[in-house]
Write a protein that holds these residues in place. Structure first.
Motif, PDB file in Angstrom:
ATOM      1  N   VAL A  26      10.867  -6.481  44.940  1.00 13.60           N
ATOM      2  CA  VAL A  26       9.775  -6.567  43.975  1.00 13.60           C
ATOM      3  C   VAL A  26       8.823  -7.699  44.348  1.00 13.60           C
ATOM      4  O   VAL A  26       7.594  -7.537  44.328  1.00 13.60           O
ATOM      5  CB  VAL A  26      10.326  -6.755  42.549  1.00 13.60           C
ATOM      6  CG1 VAL A  26       9.209  -7.126  41.579  1.00 13.60           C
ATOM      7  CG2 VAL A  26      11.021  -5.484  42.079  1.00 13.60           C
ATOM      8  N   LYS A  27       9.374  -8.857  44.686  1.00 13.07           N
ATOM      9  CA  LYS A  27       8.528 -10.000  45.062  1.00 13.07           C
ATOM     10  C   LYS A  27       7.646  -9.666  46.259  1.00 13.07           C
ATOM     11  O   LYS A  27       6.460 -10.040  46.316  1.00 13.07           O
ATOM     12  CB  LYS A  27       9.411 -11.216  45.368  1.00 13.07           C
ATOM     13  CG  LYS A  27       8.618 -12.468  45.699  1.00 13.07           C
ATOM     14  CD  LYS A  27       9.554 -13.651  45.931  1.00 13.07           C
ATOM     15  CE  LYS A  27       8.771 -14.922  46.244  1.00 13.07           C
ATOM     16  NZ  LYS A  27       9.687 -16.081  46.462  1.00 13.07           N
ATOM     17  N   GLU A  78      -2.369  -4.161  35.526  1.00 16.99           N
ATOM     18  CA  GLU A  78      -2.115  -5.583  35.300  1.00 16.99           C
ATOM     19  C   GLU A  78      -0.673  -5.835  34.864  1.00 16.99           C
ATOM     20  O   GLU A  78      -0.205  -5.273  33.873  1.00 16.99           O
ATOM     21  CB  GLU A  78      -3.065  -6.129  34.235  1.00 16.99           C
ATOM     22  CG  GLU A  78      -2.859  -7.608  33.952  1.00 16.99           C
ATOM     23  CD  GLU A  78      -3.798  -8.152  32.893  1.00 16.99           C
ATOM     24  OE1 GLU A  78      -3.552  -9.273  32.398  1.00 16.99           O
ATOM     25  OE2 GLU A  78      -4.779  -7.445  32.542  1.00 16.99           O
ATOM     26  N   LEU A  79       0.000  -6.693  35.594  1.00 15.78           N
ATOM     27  CA  LEU A  79       1.352  -7.115  35.248  1.00 15.78           C
ATOM     28  C   LEU A  79       1.266  -8.416  34.458  1.00 15.78           C
ATOM     29  O   LEU A  79       0.819  -9.438  34.977  1.00 15.78           O
ATOM     30  CB  LEU A  79       2.187  -7.314  36.507  1.00 15.78           C
ATOM     31  CG  LEU A  79       3.627  -7.783  36.315  1.00 15.78           C
ATOM     32  CD1 LEU A  79       4.453  -6.735  35.576  1.00 15.78           C
ATOM     33  CD2 LEU A  79       4.268  -8.116  37.666  1.00 15.78           C
ATOM     34  N   VAL A  80       1.694  -8.375  33.196  1.00 17.29           N
ATOM     35  CA  VAL A  80       1.676  -9.578  32.353  1.00 17.29           C
ATOM     36  C   VAL A  80       2.753 -10.546  32.802  1.00 17.29           C
ATOM     37  O   VAL A  80       2.537 -11.760  32.884  1.00 17.29           O
ATOM     38  CB  VAL A  80       1.865  -9.205  30.873  1.00 17.29           C
ATOM     39  CG1 VAL A  80       1.992 -10.460  30.013  1.00 17.29           C
ATOM     40  CG2 VAL A  80       0.708  -8.337  30.399  1.00 17.29           C
ATOM     41  N   GLY A  81       3.954 -10.018  33.088  1.00 10.76           N
ATOM     42  CA  GLY A  81       5.048 -10.883  33.511  1.00 10.76           C
ATOM     43  C   GLY A  81       6.235 -10.072  33.971  1.00 10.76           C
ATOM     44  O   GLY A  81       6.378  -8.895  33.633  1.00 10.76           O
ATOM     45  N   SER A  82       7.092 -10.705  34.757  1.00 11.70           N
ATOM     46  CA  SER A  82       8.312 -10.085  35.272  1.00 11.70           C
ATOM     47  C   SER A  82       9.455 -11.063  35.094  1.00 11.70           C
ATOM     48  O   SER A  82       9.366 -12.218  35.532  1.00 11.70           O
ATOM     49  CB  SER A  82       8.138  -9.721  36.755  1.00 11.70           C
ATOM     50  OG  SER A  82       9.346  -9.247  37.312  1.00 11.70           O
ATOM     51  N   TRP A  83      10.527 -10.610  34.450  1.00 17.62           N
ATOM     52  CA  TRP A  83      11.665 -11.474  34.156  1.00 17.62           C
ATOM     53  C   TRP A  83      12.971 -10.790  34.551  1.00 17.62           C
ATOM     54  O   TRP A  83      13.065  -9.562  34.567  1.00 17.62           O
ATOM     55  CB  TRP A  83      11.747 -11.795  32.668  1.00 17.62           C
ATOM     56  CG  TRP A  83      10.604 -12.551  32.090  1.00 17.62           C
ATOM     57  CD1 TRP A  83      10.510 -13.908  31.914  1.00 17.62           C
ATOM     58  CD2 TRP A  83       9.376 -12.017  31.568  1.00 17.62           C
ATOM     59  NE1 TRP A  83       9.318 -14.242  31.334  1.00 17.62           N
ATOM     60  CE2 TRP A  83       8.590 -13.110  31.107  1.00 17.62           C
ATOM     61  CE3 TRP A  83       8.857 -10.721  31.455  1.00 17.62           C
ATOM     62  CZ2 TRP A  83       7.339 -12.946  30.542  1.00 17.62           C
ATOM     63  CZ3 TRP A  83       7.602 -10.549  30.900  1.00 17.62           C
ATOM     64  CH2 TRP A  83       6.851 -11.644  30.444  1.00 17.62           C
ATOM     65  N   SER A  84      13.993 -11.576  34.816  1.00 19.63           N
ATOM     66  CA  SER A  84      15.353 -11.058  34.948  1.00 19.63           C
ATOM     67  C   SER A  84      16.181 -11.600  33.793  1.00 19.63           C
ATOM     68  O   SER A  84      15.988 -12.737  33.357  1.00 19.63           O
ATOM     69  CB  SER A  84      15.973 -11.471  36.288  1.00 19.63           C
ATOM     70  OG  SER A  84      15.999 -12.887  36.432  1.00 19.63           O
ATOM     71  N   VAL A  85      17.091 -10.787  33.266  1.00 16.69           N
ATOM     72  CA  VAL A  85      17.889 -11.159  32.099  1.00 16.69           C
ATOM     73  C   VAL A  85      19.105 -11.969  32.541  1.00 16.69           C
ATOM     74  O   VAL A  85      19.867 -11.547  33.413  1.00 16.69           O
ATOM     75  CB  VAL A  85      18.344  -9.901  31.327  1.00 16.69           C
ATOM     76  CG1 VAL A  85      19.223 -10.296  30.131  1.00 16.69           C
ATOM     77  CG2 VAL A  85      17.143  -9.090  30.862  1.00 16.69           C
ATOM     78  N   LEU A 114      17.885 -14.182  27.033  1.00 17.79           N
ATOM     79  CA  LEU A 114      17.262 -15.234  27.824  1.00 17.79           C
ATOM     80  C   LEU A 114      16.845 -14.654  29.159  1.00 17.79           C
ATOM     81  O   LEU A 114      17.635 -13.999  29.840  1.00 17.79           O
ATOM     82  CB  LEU A 114      18.220 -16.411  28.042  1.00 17.79           C
ATOM     83  CG  LEU A 114      18.456 -17.328  26.839  1.00 17.79           C
ATOM     84  CD1 LEU A 114      19.289 -18.517  27.267  1.00 17.79           C
ATOM     85  CD2 LEU A 114      17.135 -17.800  26.227  1.00 17.79           C
ATOM     86  N   LEU A 115      15.590 -14.912  29.545  1.00 14.71           N
ATOM     87  CA  LEU A 115      15.021 -14.345  30.748  1.00 14.71           C
ATOM     88  C   LEU A 115      14.539 -15.464  31.654  1.00 14.71           C
ATOM     89  O   LEU A 115      14.157 -16.526  31.189  1.00 14.71           O
ATOM     90  CB  LEU A 115      13.811 -13.450  30.405  1.00 14.71           C
ATOM     91  CG  LEU A 115      13.940 -12.517  29.217  1.00 14.71           C
ATOM     92  CD1 LEU A 115      12.594 -11.871  28.928  1.00 14.71           C
ATOM     93  CD2 LEU A 115      14.990 -11.455  29.494  1.00 14.71           C
ATOM     94  N   THR A 116      14.533 -15.202  32.960  1.00 21.56           N
ATOM     95  CA  THR A 116      13.903 -16.121  33.888  1.00 21.56           C
ATOM     96  C   THR A 116      12.721 -15.425  34.534  1.00 21.56           C
ATOM     97  O   THR A 116      12.816 -14.268  34.938  1.00 21.56           O
ATOM     98  CB  THR A 116      14.895 -16.588  34.986  1.00 21.56           C
ATOM     99  OG1 THR A 116      15.483 -15.442  35.615  1.00 21.56           O
ATOM    100  CG2 THR A 116      15.986 -17.451  34.392  1.00 21.56           C
ATOM    101  N   LEU A 117      11.603 -16.130  34.587  1.00 20.19           N
ATOM    102  CA  LEU A 117      10.370 -15.577  35.143  1.00 20.19           C
ATOM    103  C   LEU A 117      10.360 -15.755  36.642  1.00 20.19           C
ATOM    104  O   LEU A 117      10.692 -16.812  37.137  1.00 20.19           O
ATOM    105  CB  LEU A 117       9.167 -16.295  34.525  1.00 20.19           C
ATOM    106  CG  LEU A 117       7.791 -15.811  34.975  1.00 20.19           C
ATOM    107  CD1 LEU A 117       7.542 -14.400  34.485  1.00 20.19           C
ATOM    108  CD2 LEU A 117       6.709 -16.756  34.473  1.00 20.19           C
ATOM    109  N   VAL A 140      16.026  -6.224  34.913  1.00 24.45           N
ATOM    110  CA  VAL A 140      14.719  -6.812  35.204  1.00 24.45           C
ATOM    111  C   VAL A 140      13.728  -6.191  34.237  1.00 24.45           C
ATOM    112  O   VAL A 140      13.740  -4.979  34.000  1.00 24.45           O
ATOM    113  CB  VAL A 140      14.299  -6.562  36.661  1.00 24.45           C
ATOM    114  CG1 VAL A 140      12.878  -7.076  36.904  1.00 24.45           C
ATOM    115  CG2 VAL A 140      15.274  -7.239  37.621  1.00 24.45           C
ATOM    116  N   PHE A 141      12.871  -7.032  33.683  1.00 23.70           N
ATOM    117  CA  PHE A 141      12.004  -6.642  32.576  1.00 23.70           C
ATOM    118  C   PHE A 141      10.557  -6.927  32.941  1.00 23.70           C
ATOM    119  O   PHE A 141      10.211  -8.055  33.294  1.00 23.70           O
ATOM    120  CB  PHE A 141      12.432  -7.443  31.338  1.00 23.70           C
ATOM    121  CG  PHE A 141      11.605  -7.226  30.123  1.00 23.70           C
ATOM    122  CD1 PHE A 141      11.683  -6.044  29.414  1.00 23.70           C
ATOM    123  CD2 PHE A 141      10.751  -8.222  29.666  1.00 23.70           C
ATOM    124  CE1 PHE A 141      10.930  -5.860  28.274  1.00 23.70           C
ATOM    125  CE2 PHE A 141       9.992  -8.044  28.529  1.00 23.70           C
ATOM    126  CZ  PHE A 141      10.085  -6.843  27.830  1.00 23.70           C
TER     127      PHE A 141
END
Length: 218
Positions: free
Chosen positions: A56-57, A68-75, A215-218, A84-85
């Protein structure tokens, strides 16, 4: 906070015995509305998370060229992990349709992003959400730890529970240990849900009844 939690019980409590109501299509005026946000969740195979994140990165630019991607997080914690969210922003459904057509014709996107993702995931989930009228979207300011909180609401939408929800969110944010990214309500997918995500500024978390915290990490 205890008093606030008790006041929310009547306004926001879930009907625990009722099955989750879902919607997969629209026949009403919502299909003509403006800006909406797609919550896309990827359930990644447990041994494939690092490979998924690296892909993904490396290749997400192939999709952000179209939308447009607002944000990408992993749980990290809360419910099932290995997720992944993503939050994707669309001006309207016509734009989403055009984006999907463009992606379908993009060979590089298919081969480098879509096909690898399909091989690394068990399933995907999608929800269409709208910002509540009193909230403006704030782009995630930086990498870090974020909290995604989901409230299961009584049927009726923001007209029924909007005021109580707003008071609860404002009271939470006003404590000063988090920075709000956005507050949404679901329209398609799992219905009758209010969702907010925020950057965690300190380690303290506050919980109410009828919530799911992740809890997510960006």
């Amino acid at each position: 906070m205890l008093a606030l939690g008790k006041s929310l019980t009547k306004a926001l409590a879930a009907r625990t015995l009722a099955p989750q109501v879902c919607s997969s299509f629209a026949t009403g005026p919502r299909q003509y509305d403006g800006t909406f946000y797609e919550f896309r969740t990827y359930c990644v195979k447990p041994t494939k998370m690092n490979e998924f994140l690296e892909n993904v990165k490396k290749n997400i630019h192939l999709q952000t060229a179209h939308s447009e991607l607002v944000g990408s997080w992993s749980v990290e914690f809360g419910g099932r992990i290995d997720k992944v969210f993503h939050i994707w922003k669309y001006d309207n459904f016509a734009q989403q349709t055009e984006v999907r057509k463009a992606l379908a014709n993009d060979k590089e996107w298919r081969e480098q992003l879509l096909i690898p993702i399909l091989g690394l995931t068990d399933k995907q989930e999608s929800e269409i959400t709208y910002l509540v009228p009193w909230c403006k979207l704030e782009k995630p300011p930086k990498e870090g730890v974020y909290e995604l909180v989901t409230f299961q609401m009584k049927p009726g939408g923001p007209a029924l529970w909007g005021d109580a929800f707003r008071r609860a969110i404002n009271a939470h944010v006003d404590l000063g240990y988090s920075k709000l990214v956005g507050v949404f309500h679901t329209e398609y997918g799992a219905l009758n849900r209010g969702v907010y995500t925020e950057e965690i500024m300190r380690s303290r978390l506050v919980g109410f009844e009828s919530q799911l915290h992740r809890l997510l990490t960006l």
